[in-house]
Design a protein around this motif. Sequence first.
Motif, mmCIF file in Angstrom:
data_model
loop_
_atom_site.group_PDB
_atom_site.id
_atom_site.type_symbol
_atom_site.label_atom_id
_atom_site.label_comp_id
_atom_site.label_asym_id
_atom_site.label_seq_id
_atom_site.Cartn_x
_atom_site.Cartn_y
_atom_site.Cartn_z
ATOM 1 N N PHE A 231 9.976 -1.545 -8.172
ATOM 2 C CA PHE A 231 10.196 -2.933 -7.672
ATOM 3 C C PHE A 231 10.123 -3.253 -6.102
ATOM 4 O O PHE A 231 9.603 -4.241 -5.820
ATOM 5 C CB PHE A 231 11.934 -3.372 -8.068
ATOM 6 C CG PHE A 231 12.293 -4.654 -7.431
ATOM 7 C CD1 PHE A 231 11.860 -5.922 -8.052
ATOM 8 C CD2 PHE A 231 13.085 -4.638 -6.288
ATOM 9 C CE1 PHE A 231 12.162 -7.212 -7.357
ATOM 10 C CE2 PHE A 231 13.333 -5.878 -5.542
ATOM 11 C CZ PHE A 231 13.039 -7.114 -6.105
ATOM 12 N N PHE A 232 10.563 -2.295 -5.452
ATOM 13 C CA PHE A 232 10.555 -2.695 -3.841
ATOM 14 C C PHE A 232 9.070 -2.685 -3.480
ATOM 15 O O PHE A 232 8.543 -3.357 -2.379
ATOM 16 C CB PHE A 232 11.265 -1.673 -2.999
ATOM 17 C CG PHE A 232 12.958 -1.937 -3.306
ATOM 18 C CD1 PHE A 232 13.416 -3.269 -3.007
ATOM 19 C CD2 PHE A 232 13.670 -1.038 -3.756
ATOM 20 C CE1 PHE A 232 14.860 -3.540 -2.882
ATOM 21 C CE2 PHE A 232 15.022 -1.329 -4.066
ATOM 22 C CZ PHE A 232 15.599 -2.799 -3.491
ATOM 23 N N SER A 233 8.340 -1.775 -4.094
ATOM 24 C CA SER A 233 6.994 -1.675 -3.386
ATOM 25 C C SER A 233 6.264 -3.113 -3.828
ATOM 26 O O SER A 233 5.536 -3.321 -3.068
ATOM 27 C CB SER A 233 6.378 -0.608 -4.139
ATOM 28 O OG SER A 233 6.769 0.831 -3.880
ATOM 29 N N GLY A 237 5.253 -5.745 -0.803
ATOM 30 C CA GLY A 237 3.810 -5.257 -0.786
ATOM 31 C C GLY A 237 3.253 -4.230 -0.245
ATOM 32 O O GLY A 237 1.985 -4.029 0.273
ATOM 33 N N ARG A 238 4.027 -2.955 -0.221
ATOM 34 C CA ARG A 238 3.556 -1.578 0.090
ATOM 35 C C ARG A 238 4.521 -0.757 -0.448
ATOM 36 O O ARG A 238 5.531 -0.829 -0.721
ATOM 37 C CB ARG A 238 3.731 -1.598 1.735
ATOM 38 C CG ARG A 238 5.191 -1.969 2.036
ATOM 39 C CD ARG A 238 5.157 -1.616 3.636
ATOM 40 N NE ARG A 238 4.435 -2.464 4.468
ATOM 41 C CZ ARG A 238 4.395 -2.656 5.845
ATOM 42 N NH1 ARG A 238 5.107 -1.674 6.392
ATOM 43 N NH2 ARG A 238 3.801 -3.520 6.390
ATOM 44 N N PRO A 239 3.948 0.714 -0.250
ATOM 45 C CA PRO A 239 5.228 1.611 -1.164
ATOM 46 C C PRO A 239 6.354 1.799 -0.268
ATOM 47 O O PRO A 239 6.313 1.801 0.964
ATOM 48 C CB PRO A 239 4.110 2.994 -0.768
ATOM 49 C CG PRO A 239 2.629 2.220 -0.695
ATOM 50 C CD PRO A 239 2.941 1.210 0.094
ATOM 51 N N VAL A 240 7.323 1.766 -1.082
ATOM 52 C CA VAL A 240 8.576 1.724 -0.251
ATOM 53 C C VAL A 240 9.532 2.955 -0.888
ATOM 54 O O VAL A 240 9.728 3.079 -2.164
ATOM 55 C CB VAL A 240 9.577 0.463 -0.492
ATOM 56 C CG1 VAL A 240 10.824 0.572 0.252
ATOM 57 C CG2 VAL A 240 8.730 -0.734 0.222
ATOM 58 N N GLU A 273 8.118 1.391 6.062
ATOM 59 C CA GLU A 273 7.594 2.444 7.047
ATOM 60 C C GLU A 273 8.829 3.005 8.074
ATOM 61 O O GLU A 273 9.832 2.596 7.794
ATOM 62 C CB GLU A 273 6.676 1.612 7.943
ATOM 63 C CG GLU A 273 7.312 0.552 8.894
ATOM 64 C CD GLU A 273 6.392 -0.071 9.850
ATOM 65 O OE1 GLU A 273 5.399 -0.673 9.595
ATOM 66 O OE2 GLU A 273 6.823 -0.140 10.870
ATOM 67 N N GLY A 274 8.513 3.919 8.954
ATOM 68 C CA GLY A 274 9.518 4.515 9.714
ATOM 69 C C GLY A 274 10.397 5.802 9.012
ATOM 70 O O GLY A 274 10.191 5.964 7.888
ATOM 71 N N ASP A 275 11.510 5.936 9.639
ATOM 72 C CA ASP A 275 12.360 6.878 8.921
ATOM 73 C C ASP A 275 13.807 6.233 9.234
ATOM 74 O O ASP A 275 14.756 7.133 9.109
ATOM 75 C CB ASP A 275 12.325 8.388 9.736
ATOM 76 C CG ASP A 275 12.375 8.378 11.087
ATOM 77 O OD1 ASP A 275 12.850 6.976 11.940
ATOM 78 O OD2 ASP A 275 12.178 9.235 11.811
ATOM 79 N N LEU A 316 15.280 -9.342 4.607
ATOM 80 C CA LEU A 316 14.419 -8.422 5.060
ATOM 81 C C LEU A 316 12.803 -8.856 4.971
ATOM 82 O O LEU A 316 11.974 -8.371 5.855
ATOM 83 C CB LEU A 316 14.657 -7.179 4.061
ATOM 84 C CG LEU A 316 15.874 -6.309 4.408
ATOM 85 C CD1 LEU A 316 16.144 -5.424 3.369
ATOM 86 C CD2 LEU A 316 15.845 -5.871 5.714
ATOM 87 N N LYS A 317 12.437 -9.475 3.826
ATOM 88 C CA LYS A 317 11.144 -9.765 3.583
ATOM 89 C C LYS A 317 10.681 -10.747 4.842
ATOM 90 O O LYS A 317 9.488 -10.826 5.231
ATOM 91 C CB LYS A 317 10.968 -10.470 2.348
ATOM 92 C CG LYS A 317 9.593 -10.842 2.027
ATOM 93 C CD LYS A 317 9.415 -10.963 0.371
ATOM 94 C CE LYS A 317 7.658 -11.425 0.213
ATOM 95 N NZ LYS A 317 7.698 -10.868 -1.268
#
Length: 341
Positions: A231-233, A237-240, A273-275, A316-317
Amino acid sequence: LREKYLTAISQAADADALEEVRLAAVGKKGEVALAMRGLGKMTPEERQVEGPRLNALKDEINSALAAKKAALEDAALDARLAEEWLDVTLPARPRRVGSIHPVSRVWEEATAIFADMGFAVAEGPQIESDWYNFDALNMPSHHSAREEMDTFYMKRADGDDRPPHVLRTHTSPVQIRTMQAQGAPLRIIAPGRVYRADFDQTHTPMFHQVEGLALDRDLSMANLKWVLEEFFSAFFGRPVKTRFRASHFPFTEPSAEVDIQCSWEGGTVKVGEGDGWLEVLGSGMVHPNVLKAGGIDPDQWQGFAFGMGIDRIAMLKYGIPDLRAFFDSDLRWLRHYGFAS
Ligand code: PHE
């Protein structure tokens, strides 16, 4: 007679004045008609002269009337054209086109993504009974989790001591209603409005959640994790990546709070992205007591449930820092974020 009427005709200022002249001259009781009646009393010789003369006069007046009438009509048309002219070369007035509110947009996107994974949409009332909102979800009266919900209660009539209805504090009561209505197996989401007495930059008394519920013979937390990452990906629109943290909800066991991967740079959050990690939902395996309340045999069926904030993932989006702005109906704000033209 001729002079008199030709002058009057040429001087008539409008159609009404002209009509008056016409009646006075060649109307049934007009002067020319009167003169014609006089012909009867004349000698044949006189009549032979006067008759054609009067007829010619009548014709002359009639054509003068017709010409004047046409001239007046022309003038009236000219006046209207001068007054009502339209400059078709002027630029058109700007036209405002309506647009979809970001919350509605995210609601619809989420619905579409889950639909692709086989989740149907279920609904329940926003004014909910105490039983559906709490008891059936394994929160009996005096359960501590009830107090944490900042619930809005509906007033009962005086002397009616049944528990009051509430504005639903979450979409989870739709789990129970759907189990009762459809039995197992099932796979639904329930997007909708929920209410809690809370107000600050990240809380409004009304907000939106989307509930998820999947029941089958052998569903596990692994299925839940796959569904949420999928769902989140799709949504961002990107791997989450997601991170599950052990937690507690009365209606799930085990329970997990789910964070999504993000970076924080210069005050802006970027998902996928990021940590860094950001909490976006609560979830878990449906508690046996909840299945029972929904009329489903916990020895036969099991499944997962989750509840996610729609406004939260919309913030967030679109990089929106203040939740309250969603509900201000301020067109300037909507335009700033490109949600209105
Ligand atoms: N109903 C919970 C809330 O509003 C979220 C949730 C739903 C948690 C389903 C677990 C399972 O906070």
